[in-house]
Design a protein around this motif. Structure first.
Motif, short mmCIF file in Angstrom:
data_model
loop_
_atom_site.label_atom_id
_atom_site.label_comp_id
_atom_site.label_asym_id
_atom_site.label_seq_id
_atom_site.Cartn_x
_atom_site.Cartn_y
_atom_site.Cartn_z
N ARG A 271 0.85 -1.18 0.00
CA ARG A 271 0.00 0.00 0.00
C ARG A 271 0.89 1.23 0.00
O ARG A 271 2.00 1.21 0.56
CB ARG A 271 -0.91 0.03 1.24
CG ARG A 271 -1.99 -1.03 1.23
CD ARG A 271 -2.88 -0.90 2.47
NE ARG A 271 -3.92 -1.92 2.50
CZ ARG A 271 -4.81 -2.04 3.48
NH1 ARG A 271 -4.76 -1.20 4.51
NH2 ARG A 271 -5.74 -2.98 3.43
N ALA A 272 0.41 2.30 -0.64
CA ALA A 272 1.18 3.55 -0.65
C ALA A 272 1.45 4.00 0.78
O ALA A 272 0.58 3.94 1.64
CB ALA A 272 0.41 4.63 -1.41
N GLY A 273 2.67 4.44 1.03
CA GLY A 273 3.08 4.80 2.38
C GLY A 273 3.95 3.71 2.97
O GLY A 273 3.96 3.49 4.18
N SER A 274 4.72 3.03 2.10
CA SER A 274 5.57 1.93 2.54
C SER A 274 6.93 2.46 3.00
O SER A 274 7.68 3.04 2.21
CB SER A 274 5.77 0.92 1.40
OG SER A 274 6.81 0.01 1.69
N MET A 275 7.26 2.25 4.25
CA MET A 275 8.55 2.67 4.79
C MET A 275 9.68 1.88 4.15
O MET A 275 10.77 2.41 3.90
CB MET A 275 8.58 2.50 6.30
CG MET A 275 9.76 3.13 7.00
SD MET A 275 9.71 4.94 7.04
CE MET A 275 8.43 5.21 8.28
N LYS A 276 9.43 0.61 3.85
CA LYS A 276 10.45 -0.22 3.21
C LYS A 276 10.83 0.34 1.85
O LYS A 276 12.02 0.46 1.53
CB LYS A 276 9.94 -1.66 3.06
CG LYS A 276 9.86 -2.45 4.35
CD LYS A 276 9.44 -3.88 4.07
CE LYS A 276 9.41 -4.70 5.36
NZ LYS A 276 9.00 -6.10 5.11
N CYS A 277 9.84 0.66 1.04
CA CYS A 277 10.10 1.18 -0.30
C CYS A 277 10.82 2.53 -0.23
O CYS A 277 11.72 2.81 -1.02
CB CYS A 277 8.80 1.34 -1.08
SG CYS A 277 8.01 -0.23 -1.52
N LEU A 278 10.41 3.35 0.74
CA LEU A 278 11.03 4.67 0.89
C LEU A 278 12.50 4.53 1.29
O LEU A 278 13.38 5.16 0.68
CB LEU A 278 10.27 5.47 1.95
CG LEU A 278 10.86 6.84 2.31
CD1 LEU A 278 10.80 7.77 1.11
CD2 LEU A 278 10.14 7.45 3.49
N VAL A 279 12.79 3.74 2.30
CA VAL A 279 14.16 3.57 2.78
C VAL A 279 15.03 2.97 1.68
O VAL A 279 16.18 3.40 1.46
CB VAL A 279 14.18 2.69 4.05
CG1 VAL A 279 15.61 2.30 4.40
CG2 VAL A 279 13.54 3.42 5.21
N ALA A 280 14.50 1.98 0.96
CA ALA A 280 15.26 1.33 -0.11
C ALA A 280 15.64 2.31 -1.21
O ALA A 280 16.78 2.37 -1.67
CB ALA A 280 14.46 0.17 -0.69
#
Length: 436
Positions: A271-280
């Motif tokens: 779902r939009a708002g993924s901390m994993k995707c942001l950090v990566a």
């Protein structure tokens, strides 16, 4: 050398916070000053600038939903959503810690590979570059409505095809004898009309959810704990970002997008708002900001526009990067400036987390209009350097109706394909020559 590095770091932090300004525009503004620097000081300033913009670019993306750098575009989707959910402080600290650790690991990685670095560089031939670009585009198309994403990608490829192409058998496409069109459709009006405006519209239309989460209290244990939960994503971003940074013409943009796409596909129930995707993605662009220097330092090949400008200024002074003039001390200097830039940026960018809740209290209409006015001025400013301000305005105006139609869509696939179109076409035409 140290003074030049610090100047570059401070300018880079400011440049990253200004949406759309970026490394190249900063160098254009600094051009008269750069002419008075020797090659070592110029390189120190550039490394500090390039590294710092990757840090602060994520801050404007997270808070305002506008990318400070092209490589921060994935942070708009994930980071700004986290900000609206009341987790803006964690988003900023997560990207800052990830970027710092990613840069440190990249330095260790390069030291380990240093005896073989020239051989590694030659692995990035036309075929491997083409496959990487197509793979990223495929991931983006498969994320969301596939038909709409495919149509957006087709339109983006068409836009990018307009102009003069050295590898195109007809030379030009859809130029109609117009001098401006021969230079292609400029990047900034396209990004502003087809990505930033839809993002701002979507952020503006979102109503308050009633979530009351304090974002102005700094708790070190909470922030460190948040990052530790996503350390694997940061590690993957480091590796993917390193190799993405070696891709000519794209570098940190490919690093962040590739890492973001892979992480998104790996995450269950995304779902939009993924901390994993942001950090990566944010770890990846810092990793790529170092690896993109390797072709310039080792082979004397600038692979991004800002490096080309740096190369040209130094060449005019009789200094040429490359294996024949390579000095290991230059490499050590670059590593020192990189780590200094990361340390200073971490200290300066992370404290923004304690202020994000105050930004959220500002009137949405005022913030949105202010951002649009600022970006409009920057667009005119950038166009003036090539005497194409009117051309930029016309392109922007023509794209506004399309921007309205796409106001509810995630246009990241469109923007990515537009940015890589020329590189894709070049690779398509170059591959048959390799086997001919």
């Amino acid at each position: 050398m140290l003074v030049s590095a610090i100047i570059g770091i401070l300018i880079g932090i400011v440049a990253g916070l200004i949406p759309g300004f970026g490394i190249f525009t900063s160098l254009i503004v600094l051009y008269p000053f750069l002419l008075n620097l020797d090659p070592i000081n110029m390189l120190s300033l550039y490394v500090g600038l390039a590294s710092a913009t990757q840090f602060s670019g994520s801050v404007s993306a997270i808070i305002y939903g506008v990318p400070g750098e092209q490589s921060s575009i994935p942070a708009v989707t994930e980071g700004h959503k986290l900000f609206r959910m009341g987790q803006g402080d964690l988003a900023i600290s997560g990207t800052a810690i990830g970027s710092f650790i990613g840069s440190f690991l990249t330095v260790l990685f390069v030291f380990a590979l240093f005896p073989y670095v020239e051989n590694v560089m030659y692995l990035f031939n036309s075929i491997s570059q083409l496959l990487i670009l197509l793979l990223v585009a495929l991931f983006l198309v498969l994320s969301g409505d596939k038909i709409k994403n495919l149509l957006m990608c087709g339109f983006a490829y068409f836009l990018g095809s307009i102009g003069t192409h050295s590898y195109h058998h007809e030379g030009t496409f859809m130029t109609f004898g117009n001098a401006d069109l021969t230079t292609g459709i400029p990047m900034f009006p396209v990004v502003l009309a087809l990505f930033i405006i839809p993002q701002l519209y979507q952020a503006y239309k979102i109503k308050n959810t009633g979530i009351n989460v304090k974002q102005d209290k700094f708790r070190l244990k909470r922030h460190i704990g948040n990052f530790i939960q996503h350390w694997k994503s940061s590690l993957r971003g480091t590796v993917l970002g390193f190799f993405g940074g070696l891709c000519p013409g794209l570098s940190t943009t490919l690093s962040s997008t590739l890492s973001y796409s892979v992480e998104k596909r790996m995450e269950k129930n995304y779902r939009a708002g993924s901390m994993k995707c942001l950090v990566a993605s944010e770890t990846a662009n810092n990793s790529g900001s170092f690896s993109m220097l390797i072709p310039l330092l080792i082979l004397g090949i600038p692979i991004v526009p800002s490096e080309a400008l740096l190369y040209d200024i130094n060449a005019s002074k009789g200094f040429v990067f490359g294996a024949s003039t390579f000095d290991i001390n230059i490499f050590y200097m670059v590593v020192f400036v990189l780590m200094l830039a990361n340390f200073v940026s971490l200290i300066m960018c992370w404290p923004f987390a304690k202020y994000v809740s105050y930004v959220n209290r500002l009137d949405k209409k005022i913030v949105t209009v202010s951002i649009l006015i600022l970006l409009f001025i920057i667009m005119i400013y950038i166009g003036s350097y090539t005497w194409q301000s009117t051309y930029y305005l016309v392109v922007f105006a023509l794209l506004l109706p399309i921007s309205y139609l796409l106001r509810h869509q995630n246009t990241l696939p469109l923007i990515f394909v537009f940015l890589v179109q020329d590189r894709l076409e070049t690779l398509f035409y170059r591959i048959p020559m390799l086997f001919g």
